[in-house]
Design an enzyme around this catalytic site. Structure first.
Site, short mmCIF file in Angstrom:
data_model
loop_
_atom_site.label_atom_id
_atom_site.label_comp_id
_atom_site.label_asym_id
_atom_site.label_seq_id
_atom_site.Cartn_x
_atom_site.Cartn_y
_atom_site.Cartn_z
N ASP A 155 -8.68 86.64 -37.94
CA ASP A 155 -8.19 85.39 -37.35
C ASP A 155 -8.21 85.45 -35.82
O ASP A 155 -8.04 86.52 -35.23
CB ASP A 155 -6.77 85.12 -37.87
CG ASP A 155 -6.37 83.67 -37.71
OD1 ASP A 155 -7.25 82.82 -37.40
OD2 ASP A 155 -5.17 83.36 -37.87
N GLY B 11 -11.23 81.25 -32.57
CA GLY B 11 -11.16 80.01 -31.78
C GLY B 11 -10.36 80.21 -30.50
O GLY B 11 -10.78 79.81 -29.41
N ARG C 290 -15.50 76.96 -29.45
CA ARG C 290 -14.99 77.72 -30.60
C ARG C 290 -16.09 78.51 -31.31
O ARG C 290 -15.88 79.64 -31.74
CB ARG C 290 -14.33 76.78 -31.63
CG ARG C 290 -13.01 76.19 -31.22
CD ARG C 290 -12.47 75.30 -32.36
NE ARG C 290 -12.28 76.05 -33.59
CZ ARG C 290 -11.23 76.80 -33.87
NH1 ARG C 290 -10.23 76.87 -33.00
NH2 ARG C 290 -11.14 77.45 -34.99
N HIS D 151 -16.68 82.45 -33.03
CA HIS D 151 -17.11 82.89 -34.36
C HIS D 151 -18.27 83.88 -34.24
O HIS D 151 -18.32 84.89 -34.94
CB HIS D 151 -17.53 81.70 -35.22
CG HIS D 151 -16.38 80.79 -35.54
ND1 HIS D 151 -15.18 81.27 -36.02
CD2 HIS D 151 -16.22 79.43 -35.45
CE1 HIS D 151 -14.34 80.26 -36.21
NE2 HIS D 151 -14.95 79.13 -35.86
N GLU E 139 -9.36 76.45 -47.76
CA GLU E 139 -8.75 75.50 -46.82
C GLU E 139 -9.62 75.26 -45.59
O GLU E 139 -9.52 74.21 -44.95
CB GLU E 139 -7.37 76.01 -46.37
CG GLU E 139 -6.28 75.95 -47.44
CD GLU E 139 -6.44 77.00 -48.54
OE1 GLU E 139 -7.10 78.04 -48.30
OE2 GLU E 139 -5.93 76.78 -49.65
N ASN E 140 -10.47 76.23 -45.25
CA ASN E 140 -11.30 76.06 -44.06
C ASN E 140 -12.33 74.93 -44.20
O ASN E 140 -12.88 74.47 -43.20
CB ASN E 140 -12.01 77.37 -43.68
CG ASN E 140 -11.09 78.44 -43.14
OD1 ASN E 140 -11.29 79.63 -43.35
ND2 ASN E 140 -10.04 78.05 -42.42
N ARG F 190 -11.97 71.82 -41.93
CA ARG F 190 -12.30 71.80 -40.50
C ARG F 190 -13.41 70.77 -40.23
O ARG F 190 -14.10 70.36 -41.15
CB ARG F 190 -12.76 73.19 -40.06
CG ARG F 190 -11.60 74.18 -40.13
CD ARG F 190 -11.95 75.50 -39.50
NE ARG F 190 -10.79 76.39 -39.59
CZ ARG F 190 -10.64 77.50 -38.88
NH1 ARG F 190 -11.58 77.86 -38.03
NH2 ARG F 190 -9.56 78.24 -39.02
N ARG G 149 1.13 85.56 -41.66
CA ARG G 149 1.11 84.94 -42.99
C ARG G 149 -0.16 85.37 -43.70
O ARG G 149 -1.08 85.90 -43.08
CB ARG G 149 1.18 83.41 -42.88
CG ARG G 149 0.13 82.80 -41.96
CD ARG G 149 0.20 81.27 -41.95
NE ARG G 149 -0.67 80.73 -40.90
CZ ARG G 149 -0.28 80.41 -39.68
NH1 ARG G 149 0.98 80.55 -39.33
NH2 ARG G 149 -1.14 79.94 -38.80
N GLU H 241 0.46 97.23 -48.02
CA GLU H 241 1.13 97.34 -46.73
C GLU H 241 0.51 96.29 -45.81
O GLU H 241 -0.71 96.09 -45.81
CB GLU H 241 0.91 98.73 -46.12
CG GLU H 241 1.56 99.86 -46.90
CD GLU H 241 3.08 99.72 -46.96
OE1 GLU H 241 3.70 99.29 -45.97
OE2 GLU H 241 3.65 100.04 -48.03
C1 IPE Z 1 -7.24 82.46 -42.44
O1 IPE Z 1 -7.34 81.96 -41.14
C2 IPE Z 1 -8.56 82.38 -43.12
C3 IPE Z 1 -9.59 83.27 -42.60
C4 IPE Z 1 -9.43 84.21 -41.70
C5 IPE Z 1 -10.89 83.10 -43.20
P1 IPE Z 1 -6.94 80.46 -40.81
O2 IPE Z 1 -7.06 80.32 -39.33
O3 IPE Z 1 -7.73 79.53 -41.63
O4 IPE Z 1 -5.42 80.40 -41.29
P2 IPE Z 1 -4.23 79.42 -40.92
O5 IPE Z 1 -4.73 78.03 -41.07
O6 IPE Z 1 -3.85 79.71 -39.50
O7 IPE Z 1 -3.15 79.79 -41.86
C1 IPE Z 2 -10.88 82.89 -37.91
O1 IPE Z 2 -10.74 82.35 -36.63
C2 IPE Z 2 -12.20 82.54 -38.54
C3 IPE Z 2 -12.12 81.56 -39.63
C4 IPE Z 2 -11.02 81.13 -40.17
C5 IPE Z 2 -13.38 81.04 -40.11
P1 IPE Z 2 -10.18 80.88 -36.40
O2 IPE Z 2 -11.32 79.94 -36.35
O3 IPE Z 2 -9.14 80.56 -37.40
O4 IPE Z 2 -9.55 81.03 -34.97
P2 IPE Z 2 -8.20 80.35 -34.44
O5 IPE Z 2 -7.12 80.71 -35.41
O6 IPE Z 2 -8.46 78.88 -34.39
O7 IPE Z 2 -7.99 80.98 -33.09
MG MG Z 3 -7.11 80.75 -37.44
#
Ligand code: IPE
Ligand code: IPE
Ligand code: MG
Length: 228
Positions: free
Chosen positions: A11, A14, A24, A28, A58-59, A62, A179, A192
């Protein structure tokens, strides 16, 4: 003591990009750069299995432009790396509902699984289109369809995407969020958990080593009492 199976919630791509004044999507891209080093490092440590959470159910919510960028990034990545993965003895496996992905992407993923199937140096799972609740419900529905009337842990686990795999000993999440975001809810019952403020593109082998050291100092009691 080292873990057999380490899972990563990658995570913060972005926010990493935003801090650098980049779009963003550049975050990635940067997030794929440390994968190889982490896998090599784990192999050196004789860790058997790694799981990377790359794209959740859930992604899909986006913006379309980000989702399609991620699709191309994923398929480019495996097309580019497959040869080396085979040479390194990696066995790659995808966890999730791949039918949610466009068929050209699916073809690359299938090919990656097929060509690395004999790898025996380390198993690398990539969770794509993965959501624990969906996985659990799919397992329940497949058992119902078969007319099964009673389920035990072994039978249930055999219907999850992780069938036959050891549960993760350690789940690492980057970017300061604490989380699970629908990741390995059943399999992680006794994992863990380790959280770091580093954004995923900054999570390097040193950071991994720190997490492993912390893991080594934990006492896993599984509800029992510590044995001396
Ligand atoms: C969790 O990250 C999913 C992945 C790393 C693929 P998200 O950025 O989607 O999680 P939330 O929305 O902050 O919980
Ligand atoms: C994790 O980075 C990658 C995916 C969930 C695909 P994010 O894209 O969630 O990055 P933040 O949380 O917006 O910084
Ligand atoms: Mg994220």
């Amino acid at each position: 003591m080292l873990p057999r199976h380490v899972a990563f919630i990658m995570d913060g791509n972005g926010r990493w990009a935003k801090e650098q004044g980049l779009p963003r999507n550049q975050g990635h891209r940067a997030g794929t750069n440390n994968l190889k080093r982490l896998i090599k490092y784990a192999r050196k440590k004789e860790i058997e299995m790694l799981t990377f959470y790359a794209f959740s159910t859930e992604n899909f919510s986006r913006p379309m432009s980000e989702v399609s960028f991620l699709f191309s990034l994923i398929s480019e990545y495996f097309q580019r790396e497959i040869q080396e993965m085979v040479e390194e003895g990696m066995r790659v496996h995808f966890l999730g509902d791949l039918s949610l992905f466009p068929s050209p992407v699916r073809m690359v993923l299938d090919k990656t699984e097929r060509l690395t199937a004999k790898g025996d140096a380390i198993q690398v799972n990539i969770a794509l289109g993965y959501g624990s609740r969906k996985e659990i419900l799919a397992a329940v529905n497949s058992l119902l369809k078969e007319g099964v009337r009673e389920v035990d842990e072994e039978l249930f686990a055999s219907r999850l995407y992780t069938a036959g795999m050891p549960d993760p000993d350690l789940i690492i999440r980057t970017s300061g969020e604490m989380r699970l975001s629908n990741f390995l809810l059943y399999q992680g019952a006794y994992s863990e958990l380790y959280f770091t403020d580093l954004y995923w593109p900054d999570f390097d082998t040193e950071a991994f080593e720190e997490a492993l050291t912390e893991y080594g100092s934990r006492s896993r009691r599984y509800g029992g009492i510590e044995e001396k």
